[in-house]
Design a protein around this motif. Structure first.
Motif, mmCIF file in Angstrom:
data_model
loop_
_atom_site.group_PDB
_atom_site.id
_atom_site.type_symbol
_atom_site.label_atom_id
_atom_site.label_comp_id
_atom_site.label_asym_id
_atom_site.label_seq_id
_atom_site.Cartn_x
_atom_site.Cartn_y
_atom_site.Cartn_z
ATOM 1 N N MET A 16 0.827 -1.218 0.000
ATOM 2 C CA MET A 16 0.000 0.000 0.000
ATOM 3 C C MET A 16 0.858 1.264 0.000
ATOM 4 N N GLY A 17 0.555 2.175 -0.915
ATOM 5 C CA GLY A 17 1.252 3.461 -0.967
ATOM 6 C C GLY A 17 2.551 3.458 -1.751
ATOM 7 N N LYS A 18 3.013 2.256 -2.161
ATOM 8 C CA LYS A 18 4.320 2.165 -2.838
ATOM 9 C C LYS A 18 4.329 2.953 -4.155
ATOM 10 N N ASN A 19 3.231 2.851 -4.920
ATOM 11 C CA ASN A 19 3.167 3.575 -6.205
ATOM 12 C C ASN A 19 3.189 5.087 -5.993
ATOM 13 N N LEU A 20 2.578 5.552 -4.892
ATOM 14 C CA LEU A 20 2.604 6.990 -4.567
ATOM 15 C C LEU A 20 4.029 7.433 -4.266
ATOM 16 N N TYR A 21 4.715 6.623 -3.466
ATOM 17 C CA TYR A 21 6.094 6.923 -3.064
ATOM 18 C C TYR A 21 7.000 7.026 -4.292
#
Length: 290
Positions: A16-21
């Motif tokens: 979760m959130g890896k693509n945002l990072y």
């Protein structure tokens, strides 16, 4: 009018959130700031952790908050007409509506998670999902049980979660099945959230909330405990404190948002749980994810 809604505990997943990072410099800075504030590498657990690691309350709550708030920060022209969050999601909603700073929101969520964990350790307790039974029938049966068991999450018509001591919840499940519930299922949770058994956590969180600076939000927030829109800072704080021992009135919140003009609900955060609940509460409303 568009309402943005924010999920609570249970929506977490590994990665979760890896693509945002990886795709946003501002998101990356917010994640790094979060590691600093929390004092541990939460991004590593979010991106690579096992389901078991992500299930720990001190990880789950900040992780879902971070995913939701950072995702909202990447939306161009983010201007909700109204916001609401399911349980923990109420903090995400408050930050995105400008009532709380990102840093203060994260600190409160972390304190809330740890306080709830400690309260769970004091009293062995649990929650159960009750399906296909009218709310008033569930409330009446819980009221007649010897011990602590209350309606905790009004998720959608025909889906209510009860919360209390292990013995009282088990007894309530037997009686609710006898009364015609399609299912009465004990949930894999650490304790009786949104019940009087969270009183030690409520007291702990109350002190933290009272000493935190809140601002008037940019739009009304429909709060869990009364399902009513709030923009008044003192009211928002009081409702946020009451939320730990009070029920999540999600059904009523969505109904009130629709009555006040919401035609579209956008879920901002991991998963699609709230979109599904909105569809059951207000089939005429449009739903979407970010």
């Amino acid at each position: 009018m568009t309402a943005y809604v924010f999920p609570g505990q249970g929506a977490q997943f590994s990665g979760m959130g890896k693509n945002l990072y990886e795709s946003s410099e501002s998101a990356r800075q917010m994640f790094e700031k979060a590691n600093e504030i929390l004092g541990f590498d939460i991004t590593k657990v979010m991106f690579e952790g096992t389901d078991e690691e992500l299930k720990q309350t001190n990880v789950t709550q900040p992780a879902i908050f971070l995913h939701s708030v950072i995702l909202a920060s990447t939306i161009e022209d983010f201007k909700p007409d109204m916001v609401a969050g399911h349980s923990l999601g109420e903090f995400s909603a408050l930050v995105t509506a400008g009532a709380l700073s990102f840093e203060d929101g994260l600190k409160l969520v972390s304190q809330r998670a740890n306080a709830m964990q400690r309260a769970c350790e004091i009293n062995p307790s649990t929650m159960a999902a009750i399906l296909n039974l009218a709310d008033n029938v569930v409330e009446d049966i819980c009221a007649g049980i010897d011990g602590v068991v209350v309606a905790a999450n009004y998720n959608c018509p025909g889906q209510l979660v009860i919360s209390g001591t292990v013995e009282a919840v088990t007894e309530a499940c037997e009686q609710l099945k006898a009364a015609g519930a399609k299912r009465a299922l004990i949930l894999p949770v650490g304790g009786a959230f949104h019940s009087p058994l969270m009183e030690p956590a409520r007291e702990e969180l109350a002190a933290a909330i009272e000493s935190t600076t809140f601002s008037t939000p940019s739009c009304p927030i429909y709060q869990n405990v009364n399902a009513q829109p709030s923009t008044d800072v003192a009211t928002i704080k009081a409702n946020l404190i009451a939320q730990l021992t009070g029920p999540v009135r999600w059904t009523q919140s969505v109904q009130n948002m629709v009555a006040d003009g919401a035609t579209k609900f956008v879920e901002c955060g991991p998963g699609k749980v709230l979109q599904g609940l909105v569809k059951k509460i207000a089939p005429e409303a449009e739903t979407a994810g970010v």
